[in-house]
Motif scaffolding. Sequence first.
Motif, PDB file in Angstrom:
ATOM      1  N   GLN A   1      35.194  38.780  13.559  1.00  0.00           N
ATOM      2  CA  GLN A   1      35.719  40.197  12.939  1.00  0.00           C
ATOM      3  C   GLN A   1      34.120  40.776  12.399  1.00  0.00           C
ATOM      4  O   GLN A   1      33.751  40.027  11.355  1.00  0.00           O
ATOM      5  CB  GLN A   1      36.494  39.880  11.553  1.00  0.00           C
TER       6      GLN A   1
ATOM      7  N   TYR B   1      37.139  40.123   4.713  1.00  0.00           N
ATOM      8  CA  TYR B   1      37.266  38.976   3.761  1.00  0.00           C
ATOM      9  C   TYR B   1      35.801  38.562   3.253  1.00  0.00           C
ATOM     10  O   TYR B   1      35.671  37.503   2.660  1.00  0.00           O
ATOM     11  CB  TYR B   1      37.871  37.479   4.462  1.00  0.00           C
TER      12      TYR B   1
ATOM     13  N   ASP C   1      42.624  33.208   9.411  1.00  0.00           N
ATOM     14  CA  ASP C   1      42.261  34.758   9.526  1.00  0.00           C
ATOM     15  C   ASP C   1      40.807  35.235   8.885  1.00  0.00           C
ATOM     16  O   ASP C   1      40.927  35.751   7.822  1.00  0.00           O
ATOM     17  CB  ASP C   1      43.263  35.355   8.630  1.00  0.00           C
TER      18      ASP C   1
ATOM     19  N   GLU D   1      53.008  39.507  12.829  1.00  0.00           N
ATOM     20  CA  GLU D   1      52.973  40.427  11.653  1.00  0.00           C
ATOM     21  C   GLU D   1      54.020  41.664  12.021  1.00  0.00           C
ATOM     22  O   GLU D   1      53.293  42.860  11.863  1.00  0.00           O
ATOM     23  CB  GLU D   1      51.480  41.044  11.121  1.00  0.00           C
TER      24      GLU D   1
ATOM     25  N   PHE E   1      46.829  35.672  17.795  1.00  0.00           N
ATOM     26  CA  PHE E   1      47.060  35.615  16.373  1.00  0.00           C
ATOM     27  C   PHE E   1      48.654  35.642  16.096  1.00  0.00           C
ATOM     28  O   PHE E   1      49.119  36.906  15.706  1.00  0.00           O
ATOM     29  CB  PHE E   1      46.405  36.753  15.760  1.00  0.00           C
TER      30      PHE E   1
HETATM   31  C1  BDP Z   1      44.399  40.424   9.398  1.00  0.00           C
HETATM   32  C2  BDP Z   1      44.367  41.749   8.791  1.00  0.00           C
HETATM   33  C3  BDP Z   1      45.298  42.745   9.386  1.00  0.00           C
HETATM   34  C4  BDP Z   1      45.138  42.626  10.959  1.00  0.00           C
HETATM   35  C5  BDP Z   1      45.545  41.247  11.379  1.00  0.00           C
HETATM   36  C6  BDP Z   1      45.314  41.219  12.858  1.00  0.00           C
HETATM   37  O1  BDP Z   1      44.488  41.622   7.363  1.00  0.00           O
HETATM   38  O2  BDP Z   1      45.100  44.077   9.042  1.00  0.00           O
HETATM   39  O3  BDP Z   1      46.228  43.572  11.538  1.00  0.00           O
HETATM   40  O4  BDP Z   1      44.680  40.685  10.767  1.00  0.00           O
HETATM   41  O5  BDP Z   1      44.141  40.413  13.254  1.00  0.00           O
HETATM   42  O6  BDP Z   1      43.049  39.914   9.356  1.00  0.00           O
HETATM   43  O7  BDP Z   1      46.088  41.259  13.820  1.00  0.00           O
END
Ligand code: BDP
Length: 685
Positions: A395, A400, A371, A292, A327
Motif C-alpha cells: 500500500q 495506516y 491489513d 468486505e 484479501f
Molecule cells: C482496507 C481499506 C479499504 C479497502 C480494503 C481493500 O481500509 O478501504 O477497500 O483495504 O484492500 O485497508 O480492499
Amino acid sequence: QNYTMCWLSYKPVIKEDYPQYVEEFLGQIILLEKNIYFENAANELKKALSILFETEPKLINASSLYVESGIILGKVTNENLRGFITDVEKEAVGEEGFIIKVIDENKKKYIIVASRSEKGIIYGIFHLISQFRLKVKLKELNCIENPKTSLRIINHWDNMDGSIERGYAGKSIFFANGRIKRNYKRIWDYARLLASIGINGVVINNVNVRDKAIWLITPKYLNDLSKIAEVFRLYGIKLYLSINFASPIYIGGLDTADPLDKSVQKWWKDTVKTIYSYIPDFGGFLVKADSEFNPGPYVYGRTHADGANMLAEALGPYKGIVIWRAFVYNCLQDWRDTKTDRAKAAYDNFKPLDGKFSENVILQIKYGPMDFQVREPVSPLFGAMEKTNQMMEFQITQEYTGQQIHLCYLGTLWKEILEFDTYCKGKGSYVKRIVDGSLFGRKYAGFAGVSNIGDSINWTGHDLAQANLWTFGKLAWDPDKKIEDIAREWTILTFGDDKKVVDNILWMLLNSHTAYEKYTTPLGLGWMVNPGHHYGPNPEGYEYSKWGTYHRADTKAIGVDRTSRGTGYTLQYSKMWQEIFDDINKCPEELLLFFHRVPYDFKLKNGKTLIQFMYDSHFEGVEMVDELIEKWEELRGKIDEEIFNRVHERLKMQKEHAIEWRDVINTYFYRKTGIPDEKGRVIYP
Ligand code: BDP
C-alpha cells in the motif's frame, strides 16, 4: 493547474566539466526504427537534453548510420547495430529490457540505447536521462537492464465521483462527477512518471466496484477508456479494470453470476470481446471477491478458483489476465470469540486451491495477513502456494501510516518483507524470489501498489511521499536493489546533489518508518486507530467491533496468542519459522505482540519490562520527529521555498499528532495497568 513533475523536474546539469565531457555525443538523436514508441522515446530524450545540457540535438530518422556521432535509438536486432552489440549482449536483453552502450572510437562517438521490443526503449531512455542527471561517467553508462518481474502494476482506488478511497492527495486524475475526465495532459505526465520507474500496468478504478463503475466495462465508457489506454500504451503501460463479480446481474440482466453457469460464462466472453475491440492490449481484470461486502463465487457455493478461472477463460484468447485478490476474511466476526483469528483467513481460503488456478490467474496478496499495518509478519501465503502465480500487494498510499501528513518512508519496511526467507524450499526461499516468479518458475508474478497520487500540485500531498511511489517502482523492477541506493537516487533527482541536502533527506527517509512505529503501535501491535478513517490514536477503536483486529488488552497482559498453542496461526509457516514465532524468547521482538500474549512485566531483550518499553518507545518516537524537523530546517534556503514550506508545515503537524499518539497510548496503558513510568513522564491526574 500547475503541478510539479517530481523526480522528472529537469534542471541544467551544471558543475565541473560533465556537460563538456558528454557534449560530443549529443549532436543528434538517431532513430533507427520508425514507429510511435521509438519516436516518443526520442522526443522524451530531446526534451530532456534541451534542459539538461541546453543543446538542441537534431532528430534524424535513419535507415543507415551515415552520421558519426550521436545517441542512437534502435532495436537490438537492427542491422545497423550489428557491429556494436555482440550476440551475447543481444541475447541478454529481454522483452522489456534495454542495453546502453557507449562507442568511443577515433571517429565514431555513439551512445546506443537499444531494446528488444517497443516496450523497452522508453525505459532505456529514462534510464539514460537519469544517469546524465546523476553525472555518471561515460564508461559507466554501459549496462544491460531487464526487469526481474513481469507485472509491475499500480492499483488506483479511484471512484467515479472523483473521490479516492484512502486517497490523501486530492481528487482522481481519471474520474469526476460520474464521468471519465478528458484531461489527457495530466494522464500523459502521469504515464511519464510511471514509465520512468518501470511500471507496466495501471488499474484505474477502485477494487470496490460500485454504482457507475460497474458499467466501465461497457461501450458507454469504453471509448473514453480507450483514449486513456492510448496515452498509457505509448509509455509501455497497460490499462486494467477492477470489476464487480455480479456484473452479469447488474449489467447483463441475468438472474445469477454463478461462474459455472453457461449464460454467465457467455456473458463474460462477450463482454471481454467488446472490451478488446476498443482496447486491443487491455491488461485484464482485478477482482476483489467475497470480501468486505463485495460479491463473489461463495455466493453460489463455488470456489475462488471457479470464479477466477471463468474470467481467465474469457480473457485468455486475448492474452489478458485475472488478478484475484487474496484479501478475503470474515468482516462480521463476533469480537467475543477468542478462537477465530483474522490473520489466518487468507491462507485458510486460498491454500487449499493451490494448483487449481488457470495459467493466466495471479493471486494478489497483501504483504501481511491483516491489513497494511505499520508492522506485520510476512503473509504465510508466500511460500505456501508453489503451483500458483503470486503478486505482492503493497500500500503506497499511507492509510495506516500517517496519511501523507506524517513522513513515513515505506521502502525500508518493503525491503524487509522482500528479504524475508520463507524457507519453503529450504534456505534462500526469499519472498523476493517468489514475487519475481523465479523460485517456483512462474511466468506471471510481480508487484501491485495501491496508488498514493491524486490531482494535488505535488501528486502525493506530502512532497516526500513521492519517494514511496518511486521506491515501489524501483523495487518492482529489481527487488534486489539496496534501499539506500534507491532512496539516494530519488533524493538527488528530486532535490539535487548538494551533500547536506542528500544526507539530511536520506536520514529522514530511512528513519521515518521507525519513528512512526515507535510513537504509534510498536512490537507488532497494530490498529489502535480511529475506526473508519483510520487516522490518529484510539486504543480500543476496533476492540469491540466486528472487523477482527483485536489486541485484547486487560490489566495483566496484551496481545493475541497466535502460536500453535493459541489460534494456530504460526502453523501456516514453514517449520523453522513456526518454531521461532512460537517461542516468546525467539520471536523477533518487533512482532512480539502479534504472535504472543505478553504480561506487562515481561522482560524484553534489553532488560526493560514490556510496559516500560511501551512508554519509552512512544517518547523516543516523538524525539525522532524533532530530529526530522531539525534535519529539514537545516535545509532552509537549499530547497525550493514552496516545497520547503509545504513539507515544514506537514512536519509540524506530524509533531503535534505524534505527541497525541504518545500521550493517548501511554495514558491508556498507565490506566489499564496502574504501573507507573519509571521516568515519571506518563501522568494520570
Ligand atoms: C482496507 C481499506 C479499504 C479497502 C480494503 C481493500 O481500509 O478501504 O477497500 O483495504 O484492500 O485497508 O480492499
